[in-house]
Design an enzyme around this catalytic site. Structure first.
Site, PDB file in Angstrom:
ATOM      1  N   HIS A   1       0.951  -1.060  -0.033  1.00  0.00           N
ATOM      2  CA  HIS A   1      -0.006   0.045   0.080  1.00  0.00           C
ATOM      3  C   HIS A   1       1.052   1.332  -0.002  1.00  0.00           C
ATOM      4  O   HIS A   1       0.381   2.266   0.159  1.00  0.00           O
ATOM      5  CB  HIS A   1      -1.248   0.078   1.196  1.00  0.00           C
ATOM      6  N   ASN A   2       2.253   1.096   0.019  1.00  0.00           N
ATOM      7  CA  ASN A   2       3.187   1.996  -0.121  1.00  0.00           C
ATOM      8  C   ASN A   2       3.423   2.577  -1.459  1.00  0.00           C
ATOM      9  O   ASN A   2       3.796   1.849  -2.367  1.00  0.00           O
ATOM     10  CB  ASN A   2       4.349   1.675   0.604  1.00  0.00           C
TER      11      ASN A   2
ATOM     12  N   LYS B   1       7.231   2.478  -2.760  1.00  0.00           N
ATOM     13  CA  LYS B   1       7.788   1.156  -2.981  1.00  0.00           C
ATOM     14  C   LYS B   1       7.187   0.833  -4.471  1.00  0.00           C
ATOM     15  O   LYS B   1       7.672   0.181  -5.275  1.00  0.00           O
ATOM     16  CB  LYS B   1       7.160   0.025  -1.934  1.00  0.00           C
TER      17      LYS B   1
ATOM     18  N   ASP C   1       8.934  -6.439   2.513  1.00  0.00           N
ATOM     19  CA  ASP C   1       9.016  -6.090   3.869  1.00  0.00           C
ATOM     20  C   ASP C   1      10.477  -5.370   3.981  1.00  0.00           C
ATOM     21  O   ASP C   1      11.765  -6.340   3.806  1.00  0.00           O
ATOM     22  CB  ASP C   1       8.467  -6.856   5.034  1.00  0.00           C
ATOM     23  N   SER C   2      10.613  -4.238   4.421  1.00  0.00           N
ATOM     24  CA  SER C   2      11.704  -3.535   4.536  1.00  0.00           C
ATOM     25  C   SER C   2      11.948  -2.694   5.572  1.00  0.00           C
ATOM     26  O   SER C   2      10.923  -2.332   6.631  1.00  0.00           O
ATOM     27  CB  SER C   2      12.021  -2.847   3.388  1.00  0.00           C
TER      28      SER C   2
ATOM     29  N   GLY D   1      10.308   8.057   2.939  1.00  0.00           N
ATOM     30  CA  GLY D   1      10.599   7.395   4.299  1.00  0.00           C
ATOM     31  C   GLY D   1      11.965   7.921   4.827  1.00  0.00           C
ATOM     32  O   GLY D   1      12.144   9.087   5.189  1.00  0.00           O
ATOM     33  N   TYR D   2      13.038   7.132   5.241  1.00  0.00           N
ATOM     34  CA  TYR D   2      14.168   7.456   5.892  1.00  0.00           C
ATOM     35  C   TYR D   2      15.197   7.839   4.933  1.00  0.00           C
ATOM     36  O   TYR D   2      16.410   8.019   5.617  1.00  0.00           O
ATOM     37  CB  TYR D   2      14.575   6.317   6.644  1.00  0.00           C
TER      38      TYR D   2
ATOM     39  N   LYS E   1      19.604   5.390  -6.971  1.00  0.00           N
ATOM     40  CA  LYS E   1      19.063   4.447  -6.075  1.00  0.00           C
ATOM     41  C   LYS E   1      18.694   3.295  -6.171  1.00  0.00           C
ATOM     42  O   LYS E   1      19.055   2.309  -5.783  1.00  0.00           O
ATOM     43  CB  LYS E   1      17.863   5.315  -5.073  1.00  0.00           C
TER      44      LYS E   1
ATOM     45  N   ARG F   1      16.382  -2.760  -1.723  1.00  0.00           N
ATOM     46  CA  ARG F   1      15.341  -2.987  -2.597  1.00  0.00           C
ATOM     47  C   ARG F   1      15.905  -3.499  -4.172  1.00  0.00           C
ATOM     48  O   ARG F   1      15.477  -4.749  -4.480  1.00  0.00           O
ATOM     49  CB  ARG F   1      14.208  -2.223  -2.792  1.00  0.00           C
TER      50      ARG F   1
HETATM   51  P1  ITT Z   1       3.458  -2.090   2.904  1.00  0.00           P
HETATM   52  O1  ITT Z   1       3.702  -2.944   4.029  1.00  0.00           O
HETATM   53  O2  ITT Z   1       2.143  -1.678   2.244  1.00  0.00           O
HETATM   54  O3  ITT Z   1       4.567  -2.423   1.847  1.00  0.00           O
HETATM   55  P2  ITT Z   1       4.907  -0.163   4.358  1.00  0.00           P
HETATM   56  O4  ITT Z   1       5.463   1.171   4.101  1.00  0.00           O
HETATM   57  O5  ITT Z   1       3.996  -0.293   5.590  1.00  0.00           O
HETATM   58  O6  ITT Z   1       4.231  -0.469   3.158  1.00  0.00           O
HETATM   59  P3  ITT Z   1       6.952  -1.891   5.327  1.00  0.00           P
HETATM   60  O7  ITT Z   1       6.027  -2.401   6.395  1.00  0.00           O
HETATM   61  O8  ITT Z   1       7.801  -2.848   4.932  1.00  0.00           O
HETATM   62  O9  ITT Z   1       6.157  -0.971   4.478  1.00  0.00           O
HETATM   63  O10 ITT Z   1       7.694  -0.564   6.196  1.00  0.00           O
HETATM   64  C1  ITT Z   1       8.882  -0.415   5.460  1.00  0.00           C
HETATM   65  C2  ITT Z   1       9.447   1.073   5.886  1.00  0.00           C
HETATM   66  O11 ITT Z   1      10.607   1.089   6.013  1.00  0.00           O
HETATM   67  C3  ITT Z   1       8.914   1.834   4.867  1.00  0.00           C
HETATM   68  O12 ITT Z   1       7.579   2.729   5.270  1.00  0.00           O
HETATM   69  C4  ITT Z   1       9.854   3.033   5.336  1.00  0.00           C
HETATM   70  O13 ITT Z   1       9.648   3.688   6.280  1.00  0.00           O
HETATM   71  C5  ITT Z   1      11.266   2.208   5.462  1.00  0.00           C
HETATM   72  N1  ITT Z   1      11.804   1.905   4.284  1.00  0.00           N
HETATM   73  C6  ITT Z   1      11.909   0.924   3.446  1.00  0.00           C
HETATM   74  N2  ITT Z   1      12.549   0.921   2.413  1.00  0.00           N
HETATM   75  C7  ITT Z   1      12.923   2.216   2.359  1.00  0.00           C
HETATM   76  C8  ITT Z   1      13.652   3.234   1.209  1.00  0.00           C
HETATM   77  O14 ITT Z   1      13.872   2.652   0.061  1.00  0.00           O
HETATM   78  N3  ITT Z   1      13.769   4.314   1.772  1.00  0.00           N
HETATM   79  C9  ITT Z   1      13.427   4.883   2.949  1.00  0.00           C
HETATM   80  N4  ITT Z   1      12.772   4.210   3.524  1.00  0.00           N
HETATM   81  C10 ITT Z   1      12.569   3.022   3.451  1.00  0.00           C
END
Ligand code: ITT
Length: 204
Positions: free
Chosen positions: A17-18, A21, A77-78, A159-160, A181, A187
């Site tokens: 849902h991101n 991503k 999941d990241s 994100g971060y 990136k 990823r």
């Molecule tokens: P989905 O579960 O729906 O995929 P989410 O954002 O909640 O969306 P995650 O639970 O995997 O996804 O959380 C991963 C978080 O880690 C994400 O929201 C970012 O805050 C951070 N993150 C992951 N990859 C990143 C990236 O490439 N750059 C910056 N932050 C990242």
């Protein structure tokens, strides 16, 4: 079980849902002629991430999406893991930003924890799970090491990204172009493993 091969023009649900991503995945997958559609676009319910590992949460997301849509689904999941705070926020990276996705506060929280620490090393982790409607799963991982910088720099990415500077680079993820990136990120590395195992080799 041996690897699963996605053919050109086949449909693949990107179980996220991101939207950021999803964009990163769509760019990576586009050259292979796979039709991607996100859980968000399909209005699938957002599953609760109740596991305590990246792989566990990726499994929950991929299996739920594959089961509901009857299509193969790929979930990511990241998270950002900071050495000086024992790998936090890790699987809680999204949750640290709260329901309003306030990454400014989440980044400040990290800085508050580590501002007096010498060790500023951190890494981004990504575990992909490919699931079929039958429940079968395959896993692919990527990791990139780097350090936390303060103040945040750059306005690309999500994100971060503004506080993460990969090892050997002078820019943060948020200062890099998308293509830069996407050539080095956690990823991208996980995607590379997925591509090697599951996607057609020839590019148009
Ligand atoms: P989905 O579960 O729906 O995929 P989410 O954002 O909640 O969306 P995650 O639970 O995997 O996804 O959380 C991963 C978080 O880690 C994400 O929201 C970012 O805050 C951070 N993150 C992951 N990859 C990143 C990236 O490439 N750059 C910056 N932050 C990242």
């Amino acid at each position: 079980m041996s690897s699963y091969h996605l053919m050109r023009a086949s449909q693949l649900v990107i179980a996220t849902h991101n939207t950021n991503k999803f964009k990163e995945f769509s760019n990576l997958i586009k050259p292979f002629g796979i039709v991607t559609i996100s859980s968000g676009e399909l209005k699938l319910p957002e599953p609760e991430e109740t596991a305590n590992t990246f792989a566990g949460n990726a499994t929950i997301k991929a299996q739920k999406a594959a089961y509901i849509t009857n299509l193969p689904a790929l979930a990511d999941d990241s998270g950002l893991c900071v050495t000086a705070i024992n790998g936090a926020p890790g699987i809680y990276s999204s949750r640290w930003a709260g329901s309003n996705k306030d990454f400014t506060s989440a980044m400040e929280r990290i800085n508050n924890y580590i501002k007096d620490k010498e060790d500023r090393t951190a890494w981004f982790m990504c575990v992909l799970c490919l699931a079929l409607p039958t429940g079968q799963t395959w896993y692919f991982e990527g990791r990139i090491d780097g350090q936390i910088v303060w103040p945040p720099r750059g306005n690309q990415g999500h994100g971060y990204d503004p506080i993460f500077q990969p090892k050997g680079e002078i820019q943060t993820f948020a200062e890099m172009t998308n293509s830069k990136k996407n050539s080095i990120s956690h990823r991208a590395q996980a995607f590379h493993a997925f591509r090697t195992s599951c996607l057609e080799e020839h590019i148009p």
